[in-house]
Write an enzyme that holds these catalytic residues in place. Sequence first.
Site, short mmCIF file in Angstrom:
data_model
loop_
_atom_site.label_atom_id
_atom_site.label_comp_id
_atom_site.label_asym_id
_atom_site.label_seq_id
_atom_site.Cartn_x
_atom_site.Cartn_y
_atom_site.Cartn_z
N HIS A 243 30.61 28.89 73.86
CA HIS A 243 29.28 28.36 73.38
C HIS A 243 29.43 27.09 72.36
CE1 HIS A 243 29.79 30.82 69.40
NE2 HIS A 243 30.24 31.58 70.15
N ASP B 293 35.59 30.35 66.98
CA ASP B 293 34.08 30.63 67.05
C ASP B 293 33.18 29.54 67.71
OD1 ASP B 293 32.18 32.20 68.35
OD2 ASP B 293 31.77 33.24 66.39
N GLU C 223 24.35 31.38 71.52
CA GLU C 223 25.02 32.55 71.41
C GLU C 223 24.81 33.41 70.07
OE1 GLU C 223 28.14 35.79 71.23
OE2 GLU C 223 27.82 33.90 70.03
N GLU C 224 24.86 32.86 69.06
CA GLU C 224 24.85 33.29 67.96
C GLU C 224 23.39 34.15 67.58
OE1 GLU C 224 27.57 34.05 66.53
OE2 GLU C 224 28.99 32.47 66.88
N ASP D 84 34.85 34.31 79.16
CA ASP D 84 34.07 34.03 78.09
C ASP D 84 35.03 34.52 76.95
OD1 ASP D 84 32.10 33.26 76.41
OD2 ASP D 84 30.74 34.92 76.90
N HIS E 278 33.40 33.76 61.34
CA HIS E 278 32.09 33.66 60.64
C HIS E 278 32.19 33.83 58.90
CE1 HIS E 278 29.37 35.38 64.09
NE2 HIS E 278 30.27 34.54 64.44
N ASP F 88 27.19 26.52 69.93
CA ASP F 88 26.44 26.76 68.48
C ASP F 88 27.37 27.64 67.49
OD1 ASP F 88 26.10 28.82 70.12
OD2 ASP F 88 24.65 29.84 68.84
ZN LIG Z 1 31.16 33.28 69.33
#
Ligand SMILES: [Zn+2]
Length: 481
Positions: free
Chosen positions: A115, A150, A184-185, A211, A456, A117
């Site tokens: 992803h 991520d 995705e987030e 994934d 994150h 984003d």
């Molecule tokens: Zn992710």
Amino acid sequence: MKKTILIIVLGVVILVTIVLLRTFSFTAPQFSNTLSPVSVKSDGSLLSQAISYETISHKREMRDDSVFLAFHSFLQKSFPKLHRQLTRELVNEHSLLYTWEGADLSKKPLILAAHMDVVPVDYASRNDWDVAPFSGEILEGNIYGRGTIDDKGSLIAIMESIENLINQGFKPDRTIILAFGHDEEIGGNEGAKAMAVILEKRGTRAWMVIDEGGTLANGIVPGIEGTVALIGTSEKGYVSLEVSADMAGGHSSMPEPMNALEAVNRAVHILKENPLPDRFSEPIQGFIDHIGPNLPFVQKMAFANTWLFKPVIYNTYNKSASGAALVHTTQVVTMFNSGLKDNVVPTRARAVVNYRLLPGDNPQDILSRAKDLINDTIVKVTVYDDFAVAASPISDHSSLEFEFLANAIIAVNPNAIVSPYLVLGATDGRYYYNITDKVFRFSPIPLEKEDLNRIHGVNERVSVKGYEKSVSFYATLIKNS
Ligand SMILES: [Zn+2]
């Protein structure tokens, strides 16, 4: 008396013999180093540039569409050959679905998902970063920035590997599909979910989907100093329950024996006192079988004899929050609202309890269980919102597809131990079960223990060397598929 002692001694001897025999014959499934590795050189500069696009997933209304479009242009400019060879489709304007058609259409396609984003950087922590979080600066061999782990690290590594393979004149036998989501987030509804539906409507049956979600864990798995490739074969489910009560309130000088706040408090306390039972789900049983034989003797003995040592293992896992989450459906109170003034008995109280479900548990069972336990007509228990979902299906770790993925991992990381795993959070991967039963969650970006908090969090980063290996991993995977 003598006879009893003799029987006990004999029993102990038999037990010890069984335990030792099982321990010594406990071996891990072997993956072979048979795939020819493809080694790709990369200085990480493309990932560094990719980080500078602030493709942040807020609420849908807050999204800056122009940044996503600029990111698309950056990809087109950076990977010109890929964009000439592969067909590219936009899904819901921002997600990217690429198809690299293979020569042999009888082979089911390999889908590589990632992803574009990223989560925001909260304002308060901006100054804690060693570099500006969207600078993509490379400092002492590490590429810093939101999204490096991520999940732009994987996305850019996939593209870089393909650009490189095209440069070498490679043409795939098996069709390769890239599915890059943009939300995705915040749940993946417009991105991965929509792409999976499009593929399903076309009649695509995927060989497997790879994934994010698992990782190359360096020194993270207790008892193992080296690298463990954790491949997520399932992800936990999710449900929040609202526990509420409405009752007559009144003046606090003449309180009734029970009020709304006390009733909800009591209900939440009952839930807390009744945690869901520990158990080994299939991915964790797989983890035990793959990791166990590589552990020091005592732990190996325990893992080889779960029939006897289960309580000890549960106990060990339950010592840490991350360990506990692997062996049971967790429950935690996340919201509690009631009361307005110190001398007014509240008429309403509400708490929300969040659950993360092991494979096998589903939201409806959790709801009925909570109602039965609380067993109070004053207290209402309902599902809080429409995010409730059971754990994903389990992708078979004894399949040929898993073995192929494991072989590709050790072709590039020869000393890694490969193991199935249970992913604790949610990924886009769950949407692809409509087109395959083999969804494997694995990013080849190596992580150290300290990196886990960077995801994150502050100072998210990948090493240039680790990133370069990731590019080689995808090239190896694609070339051998
Ligand atoms: Zn992710």
